[in-house]
Every structure is written in structure tokens, then in C-alpha cells.
Motif scaffolding. Structure first.
Motif, PDB file in Angstrom:
ATOM      1  N   CYS A  94      13.732 172.786  35.304  1.00  0.00           N
ATOM      2  CA  CYS A  94      14.930 172.255  34.512  1.00  0.00           C
ATOM      3  C   CYS A  94      15.170 172.935  33.311  1.00  0.00           C
ATOM      4  O   CYS A  94      16.379 173.296  32.984  1.00  0.00           O
ATOM      5  N   TRP A 120      15.093 164.952  41.042  1.00  0.00           N
ATOM      6  CA  TRP A 120      14.857 164.089  39.797  1.00  0.00           C
ATOM      7  C   TRP A 120      15.851 163.191  39.303  1.00  0.00           C
ATOM      8  O   TRP A 120      16.550 163.429  38.514  1.00  0.00           O
ATOM      9  N   HIS A 121      16.197 162.234  40.260  1.00  0.00           N
ATOM     10  CA  HIS A 121      17.488 161.620  40.331  1.00  0.00           C
ATOM     11  C   HIS A 121      17.492 160.715  39.035  1.00  0.00           C
ATOM     12  O   HIS A 121      18.660 160.717  38.223  1.00  0.00           O
ATOM     13  N   TRP A 132      20.524 165.032  33.374  1.00  0.00           N
ATOM     14  CA  TRP A 132      20.530 166.616  33.086  1.00  0.00           C
ATOM     15  C   TRP A 132      21.637 166.745  32.117  1.00  0.00           C
ATOM     16  O   TRP A 132      21.495 167.522  31.362  1.00  0.00           O
ATOM     17  N   VAL A 139      17.377 169.957  40.505  1.00  0.00           N
ATOM     18  CA  VAL A 139      16.824 169.015  39.600  1.00  0.00           C
ATOM     19  C   VAL A 139      17.659 167.685  39.891  1.00  0.00           C
ATOM     20  O   VAL A 139      16.859 166.734  39.873  1.00  0.00           O
ATOM     21  N   PHE A 170      16.477 161.677  36.051  1.00  0.00           N
ATOM     22  CA  PHE A 170      16.820 162.559  34.997  1.00  0.00           C
ATOM     23  C   PHE A 170      18.283 162.877  34.623  1.00  0.00           C
ATOM     24  O   PHE A 170      18.997 162.910  35.123  1.00  0.00           O
TER      25      PHE A 170
END
Length: 107
Positions: A4, A57-58, A62, A53, A60
Motif C-alpha cells: 500500500c 483489502w476491500h 485507498w 490493494v 481500506f
């Protein structure tokens, strides 16, 4: 988390590249290399890492995290830091060699 962070840094390559191109304005070779080769590659890495990512990492946010990161990061992408920037670019540009025996890249 490391992936990330890398997606943030590489996603901000356009800003960093602009600073480097300004710093090396008198060196057309390095300026052209930065713009035509380094920047597009780094931006592509950033897009690929962002997609990864977001896929794994749903929950999160971003975009929100990147915006917070970039607000601080862009302050560091200045011409005043050109000497440090040049050291990083030189290392990146010269850290890969083609092995004539194996045909692979070495660091």
C-alpha cells in the motif's frame, strides 16, 4: 501494508518527476529519460499496486489515505531536495545490468 505504501509513492511519481525535470533542466538527456521512461513506468507500478490493494483489502479507503499521504508527500518533492533526488534516480537508472550469461536483470 508495505504494498500500500509503495502504491502511494509510485502513484505520486508525476509530482516527483516534475521536480526532478526542473532540477535537471540543463541536462536534456536525464530530463528526457525521466519523462519518457522513468515516470510512465513508476505510474504504471502505482496503478497496478493500487488495484492489488483494492482487490485484497476491500475495506481500506485507498483514495482517502492516498490524498492524506499526498498532501504531505508533495511538500517533499521540491527542487531544494534535488541532490537527494538525483542520488535516488542515478541508483535506479544504474542498478540494473543485463547478464550476458543468463539474460536476466541483476541488482
Amino acid at each position: 501494508m508495505l504494498v500500500c505504501c509503495d502504491s502511494f509513492v509510485e502513484g505520486g511519481a508525476e509530482t516527483y518527476t516534475r521536480s526532478l525535470v526542473n532540477y535537471f533542466a540543463d541536462d536534456t538527456e536525464i530530463s528526457a529519460w525521466l519523462t519518457k521512461h522513468w515516470e510512465p513506468e513508476e505510474l504504471q507500478h502505482g496503478r497496478a499496486l493500487k488495484a492489488y490493494v483494492q482487490h485484497v483489502w476491500h475495506e481500506f479507503d485507498w483514495n482517502g489515505a492516498y490524498n492524506s499521504f499526498f498532501a504531505e508527500y508533495r511538500k517533499l518533492c521540491t527542487i531544494d531536495d534535488g541532490a537527494h533526488a538525483w542520488a535516488g534516480i542515478w541508483h535506479y537508472k544504474h542498478s540494473f545490468t543485463i547478464s550476458s550469461d543468463a539474460g536476466s536483470r541483476k541488482t
